[in-house]
Design a protein around this motif. Structure first.
Motif, PDB file in Angstrom:
ATOM      1  N   SER A  52      29.394  57.496  40.070  1.00 44.24           N
ATOM      2  CA  SER A  52      28.533  58.314  40.927  1.00 44.24           C
ATOM      3  C   SER A  52      29.320  59.509  41.447  1.00 44.24           C
ATOM      4  O   SER A  52      30.510  59.386  41.756  1.00 44.24           O
ATOM      5  CB  SER A  52      28.040  57.483  42.114  1.00 44.24           C
ATOM      6  OG  SER A  52      27.445  58.304  43.092  1.00 44.24           O
ATOM      7  N   THR A  53      28.664  60.634  41.552  1.00 40.58           N
ATOM      8  CA  THR A  53      29.241  61.781  42.274  1.00 40.58           C
ATOM      9  C   THR A  53      28.437  62.001  43.548  1.00 40.58           C
ATOM     10  O   THR A  53      28.959  61.929  44.664  1.00 40.58           O
ATOM     11  CB  THR A  53      29.189  63.058  41.401  1.00 40.58           C
ATOM     12  OG1 THR A  53      29.977  62.818  40.232  1.00 40.58           O
ATOM     13  CG2 THR A  53      29.752  64.262  42.146  1.00 40.58           C
ATOM     14  N   THR A  55      25.706  60.316  45.084  1.00 42.25           N
ATOM     15  CA  THR A  55      25.340  59.268  46.046  1.00 42.25           C
ATOM     16  C   THR A  55      26.565  58.794  46.821  1.00 42.25           C
ATOM     17  O   THR A  55      26.523  58.683  48.057  1.00 42.25           O
ATOM     18  CB  THR A  55      24.672  58.088  45.301  1.00 42.25           C
ATOM     19  OG1 THR A  55      23.708  58.619  44.394  1.00 42.25           O
ATOM     20  CG2 THR A  55      24.003  57.138  46.258  1.00 42.25           C
ATOM     21  N   ARG A 104      26.063  50.148  44.798  1.00 41.59           N
ATOM     22  CA  ARG A 104      25.473  50.547  43.503  1.00 41.59           C
ATOM     23  C   ARG A 104      25.920  49.531  42.467  1.00 41.59           C
ATOM     24  O   ARG A 104      27.110  49.202  42.363  1.00 41.59           O
ATOM     25  CB  ARG A 104      25.905  51.943  43.079  1.00 41.59           C
ATOM     26  CG  ARG A 104      25.471  52.236  41.636  1.00 41.59           C
ATOM     27  CD  ARG A 104      25.622  53.669  41.266  1.00 41.59           C
ATOM     28  NE  ARG A 104      24.623  54.489  41.931  1.00 41.59           N
ATOM     29  CZ  ARG A 104      24.425  55.789  41.675  1.00 41.59           C
ATOM     30  NH1 ARG A 104      25.165  56.391  40.771  1.00 41.59           N
ATOM     31  NH2 ARG A 104      23.500  56.459  42.305  1.00 41.59           N
TER      32      ARG A 104
HETATM   33  N1   CP Z   1      21.291  61.024  41.452  1.00 41.82           N
HETATM   34  C1   CP Z   1      22.348  60.218  41.495  1.00 41.82           C
HETATM   35  O1   CP Z   1      22.234  59.023  41.819  1.00 41.82           O
HETATM   36  O2   CP Z   1      23.533  60.811  41.160  1.00 41.82           O
HETATM   37  P1   CP Z   1      24.959  60.105  41.105  1.00 41.82           P
HETATM   38  O3   CP Z   1      24.929  59.134  39.950  1.00 41.82           O
HETATM   39  O4   CP Z   1      25.956  61.217  40.906  1.00 41.82           O
HETATM   40  O5   CP Z   1      25.164  59.365  42.397  1.00 41.82           O
END
Ligand code: CP
Length: 303
Positions: A52-53, A55, A104
């Motif tokens: 993830s970036t 979230t 997550r």
């Molecule tokens: N939209 C979203 O969840 O992006 P990330 O995977 O970068 O968290």
């Protein structure tokens, strides 16, 4: 709000409260100080089993901007690699008297499992194909900022609907707020059914989805969740299903372009459309921070 696991179960009132609070939080984010010490003494751990970036960083900033102590655990460099289970990892974090765990995970239902096994508040930051509630809330906030009342607004969601927890959560939140959702993607990437069928239209063509839309949301091709062979190639996907400026002309004149990110530039959306005036993708990122601050406030605050 003890936990935030999905949109289902929230009322229109709850969502309006989150949007109002996000508007208040935006003032803190856009201030020179970026700081409000209302939750000094509270702690939050982000526990991410998938990359993830947006979230992870927005939750981190959200906690820090509100005065919390924040730690980030990435499963790839934690004791998960030594065989520790999800529940044991979460109980370890809980033992630090942690107030909030943001999870997550690639398994649908993982955040519910934690909510049943630890004392901390659990926020679902995306679980498998199931839900991504804060993404849907930030999308809704972005739409409400633009349009105000969403009753009767047409929102087209285009792409890999089948594997998209973002689409599932958005269908819940958008229909709750009165919008009509039009879905289109390759037949192999469409679900058989979705909740709230009354205001959800399965389209047979891209034109049907885009025509007179108030907002168009592209979705990422989730190569990591797909079995091979669901579409011939990325090049062919871009040619048939990709959003570009020409296709965007089918939508209303002032329609906005959205995408949860990360974008496969040139696949789901052409580079020129992504960088055009109608794109609110970066606004969504900023709003994600404000919405996550709002959720923390409503979870931990006095009221
Ligand atoms: N939209 C979203 O969840 O992006 P990330 O995977 O970068 O968290």
């Amino acid at each position: 709000m003890k936990h935030l696991l999905q949109i289902k179960g929230l009322s229109k009132d709850d969502i309006n409260k989150i949007i109002d609070k996000a508007t208040e939080m935006k003032k803190i984010v856009l201030s020179g100080k970026k700081r409000d010490d209302r939750f000094v003494g509270k702690s939050m751990v982000t526990l991410f089993y998938e990359n993830s970036t947006r979230t992870m960083n927005s939750f981190t900033f959200a906690g820090q901007f509100l005065g919390m102590t924040v730690a980030n655990i990435n499963s790839s460099v934690s004791s998960v690699q030594k065989g520790e289970s999800l529940i044991d990892t979460a109980r370890t974090i809980d033992a630090y008297n942690t107030d909030v765990i943001v999870l997550r995970h690639s398994y649908s239902g993982a955040s519910k499992l934690l909510a049943e096994n630890v004392n901390a508040h659990i926020i679902n930051a995306g679980d498998g194909l199931h839900a991504h509630p804060t993404q849907a809330l930030l999308d809704l906030y972005t739409l409400v900022e633009h349009y105000g009342d969403l009753s009767g607004k047409k929102v087209a969601i285009v792409g890999d609907i089948l594997h998209s927890r973002v689409a599932r959560s958005n269908i819940e939140s958008l229909t709750l707020m009165g919008a009509k959702v039009y879905l289109f993607g390759p037949k192999t990437l469409m679900p058989i059914e979705t909740p709230n069928r009354e205001n959800v239209v399965f389209c047979n063509t891209l034109n049907e989805a885009l025509e007179d839309a108030d907002a168009v949301m592209g979705l990422r091709i989730q190569l990591e969740r797909q079995k091979t062979g669901l579409f011939p190639s990325l090049k062919e996907y871009a040619k048939i299903y990709g959003l570009n400026s020409e296709r965007m002309k089918l939508a209303k004149e002032n329609a906005i372009l959205m995408h949860p990110g990360p974008v496969n530039r040139g696949v789901e959306i052409s580079a020129e459309l992504m960088d055009s005036e109608c794109s609110v993708i970066e606004k969504q990122v900023l709003n994600g921070l404000c919405v996550r601050m709002a959720v923390l406030d409503l979870m931990l605050g006095e009221n």
